[in-house]
Design a protein around this motif. Structure first.
Motif, PDB file in Angstrom:
ATOM      1  N   SER A  20      39.036  46.789  67.865  1.00 21.50           N
ATOM      2  CA  SER A  20      39.048  48.286  67.836  1.00 21.50           C
ATOM      3  C   SER A  20      38.317  48.595  69.397  1.00 21.50           C
ATOM      4  N   GLY A  21      37.717  47.983  69.884  1.00 23.25           N
ATOM      5  CA  GLY A  21      37.028  48.685  71.148  1.00 23.25           C
ATOM      6  C   GLY A  21      35.710  49.333  70.748  1.00 23.25           C
ATOM      7  N   CYS A  22      35.039  49.245  69.528  1.00 24.60           N
ATOM      8  CA  CYS A  22      33.928  49.918  69.424  1.00 24.60           C
ATOM      9  C   CYS A  22      33.006  49.499  70.238  1.00 24.60           C
ATOM     10  N   THR A  23      32.109  50.386  70.712  1.00 23.18           N
ATOM     11  CA  THR A  23      31.007  50.431  71.577  1.00 23.18           C
ATOM     12  C   THR A  23      29.928  50.844  71.165  1.00 23.18           C
ATOM     13  N   LEU A  24      29.687  51.367  69.808  1.00 22.64           N
ATOM     14  CA  LEU A  24      28.549  52.018  69.116  1.00 22.64           C
ATOM     15  C   LEU A  24      27.671  51.160  68.803  1.00 22.64           C
ATOM     16  N   PRO A  25      26.433  51.173  68.535  1.00 25.21           N
ATOM     17  CA  PRO A  25      25.460  50.348  68.011  1.00 25.21           C
ATOM     18  C   PRO A  25      26.083  49.763  66.531  1.00 25.21           C
ATOM     19  N   VAL A  26      25.742  48.472  66.254  1.00 32.51           N
ATOM     20  CA  VAL A  26      26.290  47.953  64.729  1.00 32.51           C
ATOM     21  C   VAL A  26      25.240  47.422  64.293  1.00 32.51           C
ATOM     22  N   GLU A  27      25.022  47.686  62.942  1.00 34.20           N
ATOM     23  CA  GLU A  27      24.101  47.141  61.962  1.00 34.20           C
ATOM     24  C   GLU A  27      24.629  46.301  60.979  1.00 34.20           C
ATOM     25  N   LEU A  28      24.354  45.297  60.761  1.00 30.25           N
ATOM     26  CA  LEU A  28      24.980  44.259  59.700  1.00 30.25           C
ATOM     27  C   LEU A  28      24.059  44.024  58.831  1.00 30.25           C
ATOM     28  N   ARG A  29      24.767  44.216  57.669  1.00 29.92           N
ATOM     29  CA  ARG A  29      23.770  44.079  56.353  1.00 29.92           C
ATOM     30  C   ARG A  29      24.733  43.533  55.168  1.00 29.92           C
ATOM     31  N   SER A  30      24.222  42.276  54.577  1.00 29.33           N
ATOM     32  CA  SER A  30      24.895  41.586  53.511  1.00 29.33           C
ATOM     33  C   SER A  30      24.398  42.116  52.350  1.00 29.33           C
ATOM     34  N   VAL A  31      25.285  42.024  51.140  1.00 31.30           N
ATOM     35  CA  VAL A  31      24.772  42.116  49.877  1.00 31.30           C
ATOM     36  C   VAL A  31      25.213  41.112  48.881  1.00 31.30           C
ATOM     37  N   ALA A  32      24.297  40.770  48.163  1.00 28.99           N
ATOM     38  CA  ALA A  32      24.581  39.399  47.167  1.00 28.99           C
ATOM     39  C   ALA A  32      25.721  39.875  46.480  1.00 28.99           C
ATOM     40  N   HIS A  33      26.500  38.930  46.296  1.00 32.80           N
ATOM     41  CA  HIS A  33      27.796  39.016  45.328  1.00 32.80           C
ATOM     42  C   HIS A  33      27.456  39.249  43.989  1.00 32.80           C
ATOM     43  N   ASP A  34      26.366  38.723  43.699  1.00 32.85           N
ATOM     44  CA  ASP A  34      25.880  39.074  42.084  1.00 32.85           C
ATOM     45  C   ASP A  34      24.741  40.154  41.980  1.00 32.85           C
ATOM     46  N   ALA A  35      24.262  41.184  43.018  1.00 32.07           N
ATOM     47  CA  ALA A  35      23.670  42.051  43.192  1.00 32.07           C
ATOM     48  C   ALA A  35      23.759  43.070  41.846  1.00 32.07           C
ATOM     49  N   ARG A  36      22.499  43.573  41.497  1.00 36.70           N
ATOM     50  CA  ARG A  36      22.615  44.314  40.248  1.00 36.70           C
ATOM     51  C   ARG A  36      22.091  45.742  40.861  1.00 36.70           C
ATOM     52  N   GLU A  37      21.725  46.692  39.721  1.00 33.00           N
ATOM     53  CA  GLU A  37      21.611  48.043  40.305  1.00 33.00           C
ATOM     54  C   GLU A  37      20.460  48.196  41.055  1.00 33.00           C
ATOM     55  N   ALA A  38      19.358  47.582  40.915  1.00 35.53           N
ATOM     56  CA  ALA A  38      18.105  47.924  41.635  1.00 35.53           C
ATOM     57  C   ALA A  38      18.273  47.210  42.990  1.00 35.53           C
ATOM     58  N   GLU A  39      18.789  46.333  43.327  1.00 33.10           N
ATOM     59  CA  GLU A  39      19.203  45.691  44.602  1.00 33.10           C
ATOM     60  C   GLU A  39      20.239  46.518  45.375  1.00 33.10           C
ATOM     61  N   ILE A  40      21.240  46.996  44.641  1.00 34.51           N
ATOM     62  CA  ILE A  40      22.015  48.030  45.178  1.00 34.51           C
ATOM     63  C   ILE A  40      21.245  49.111  45.560  1.00 34.51           C
ATOM     64  N   ALA A  41      20.659  49.554  44.801  1.00 33.63           N
ATOM     65  CA  ALA A  41      19.985  51.118  45.053  1.00 33.63           C
ATOM     66  C   ALA A  41      19.148  50.846  46.096  1.00 33.63           C
ATOM     67  N   ALA A  42      18.369  49.735  46.275  1.00 33.99           N
ATOM     68  CA  ALA A  42      17.629  49.524  47.445  1.00 33.99           C
ATOM     69  C   ALA A  42      18.110  49.443  48.844  1.00 33.99           C
ATOM     70  N   LEU A  43      19.443  48.760  48.744  1.00 36.54           N
ATOM     71  CA  LEU A  43      20.261  48.681  50.073  1.00 36.54           C
ATOM     72  C   LEU A  43      20.553  50.102  50.273  1.00 36.54           C
ATOM     73  N   ALA A  44      21.333  50.748  49.404  1.00 38.58           N
ATOM     74  CA  ALA A  44      21.844  52.328  49.582  1.00 38.58           C
ATOM     75  C   ALA A  44      20.531  53.343  50.199  1.00 38.58           C
ATOM     76  N   GLY A  45      19.515  53.021  49.778  1.00 34.43           N
ATOM     77  CA  GLY A  45      18.543  53.936  49.995  1.00 34.43           C
ATOM     78  C   GLY A  45      18.128  53.771  51.510  1.00 34.43           C
ATOM     79  N   GLY A  46      18.141  52.494  52.019  1.00 33.62           N
ATOM     80  CA  GLY A  46      18.048  52.421  53.475  1.00 33.62           C
ATOM     81  C   GLY A  46      19.143  53.110  54.305  1.00 33.62           C
ATOM     82  N   ILE A  47      20.167  53.114  53.733  1.00 32.65           N
ATOM     83  CA  ILE A  47      21.352  53.680  54.765  1.00 32.65           C
ATOM     84  C   ILE A  47      21.374  55.195  54.530  1.00 32.65           C
ATOM     85  N   ALA A  48      21.453  55.618  53.356  1.00 35.02           N
ATOM     86  CA  ALA A  48      21.431  57.189  53.202  1.00 35.02           C
ATOM     87  C   ALA A  48      20.335  57.958  53.712  1.00 35.02           C
ATOM     88  N   GLY A  49      20.418  59.095  54.111  1.00 29.76           N
ATOM     89  CA  GLY A  49      19.254  60.096  54.409  1.00 29.76           C
ATOM     90  C   GLY A  49      18.751  59.838  55.951  1.00 29.76           C
TER      91      GLY A  49
END
Length: 230
Positions: free
Chosen positions: A96-125
């Motif tokens: 697509s020709g994207c030239t922006l900085p890109v941050e790559l984060r994986s989330v475990a397929h079996d992640a539960r609420e706390a793990e998901i919340a921690a990752l979301a908290g590092g992205i939001a705000g």
């Protein structure tokens, strides 16, 4: 702040060298490129990619795992290549020709609420404008020839996701059953829930829509875009 989010699937056939002479994934790839155009059109300062994998981690750029899925070229040890979801995202962004900085984060397929919340908290705000690219397939059990064969429960599950993505319903995504998702071979559940949690933390209105929905190989593929804020 999150200004937009794009949702794309990550079948290996989105890697063009795996499709052979006939590009069977062309319509899906085109839809993904369109969603990325909308994402970058929201003028983010950075693209944050979230995709399912074996473990939750932050990744640097690494080879796309083409050889692991039947492609030619140099062999790359699995631990040295990107997870499939992030590799497909990286390829789509490059195409697509994207030239922006890109941050790559994986989330475990079996992640539960706390793990998901921690990752979301590092992205939001964040102070910078964030474009969120979320990689995830729906159920792989939608036909007798699907990778997981037919499971009638797949249709209701995928319909719930389709509606949630169409309406910007973070609660519906947050409420997806992780155990049922595993049984239905849903690769996107955790990544979609990270998106939902991050958008909820921002507390912004969402304008949502689905750009593609089909199951050509017995696997549900959805492409959607959420534009966040006023």
């Amino acid at each position: 702040m999150i200004v937009a989010a794009a949702v794309c699937p990550h079948p290996p056939l989105l890697l063009r060298e795996l499709t052979g002479a006939q590009d069977v994934a062309a319509p899906l790839r085109e839809a993904c490129h369109g969603a990325l155009a909308e994402l970058t059109g929201a003028a983010p300062d950075r693209v944050v990619v979230v995709g399912g994998a074996g473990a939750t981690a932050e990744h640097t750029d690494a080879p796309v795992p083409v050889h692991a899925h039947g492609g030619h070229g140099d062999r790359t040890a699995p631990q040295e290549a990107l997870p499939l979801s992030l590799g497909v995202a990286r390829r789509l962004l490059d195409e697509s020709g994207c030239t922006l900085p890109v941050e790559l984060r994986s989330v475990a397929h079996d992640a539960r609420e706390a793990e998901i919340a921690a990752l979301a908290g590092g992205i939001a705000g964040r102070r910078e404008r964030v474009g969120l690219l979320v990689m995830g397939d729906g159920s792989a059990r939608r036909s007798a020839k699907a990778p997981g064969h037919l499971d009638e429960r797949a249709f209701a599950f995928d319909d719930t996701v389709h509606r949630a993505l169409s309406e910007g319903d973070t609660g519906a995504l947050a409420g997806l059953d992780p155990d049922l998702a595993t049984e239905l071979m849903v690769a996107g559940r955790a990544a979609w829930q990270v998106m939902a949690a991050a958008v909820d933390l921002e507390g912004v209105a969402v304008r949502a829509g689905v750009r593609y929905s089909d199951d050509p190989f017995g696997v549900q593929y959805l492409v959607g875009v959420w534009t966040c804020g006023s």
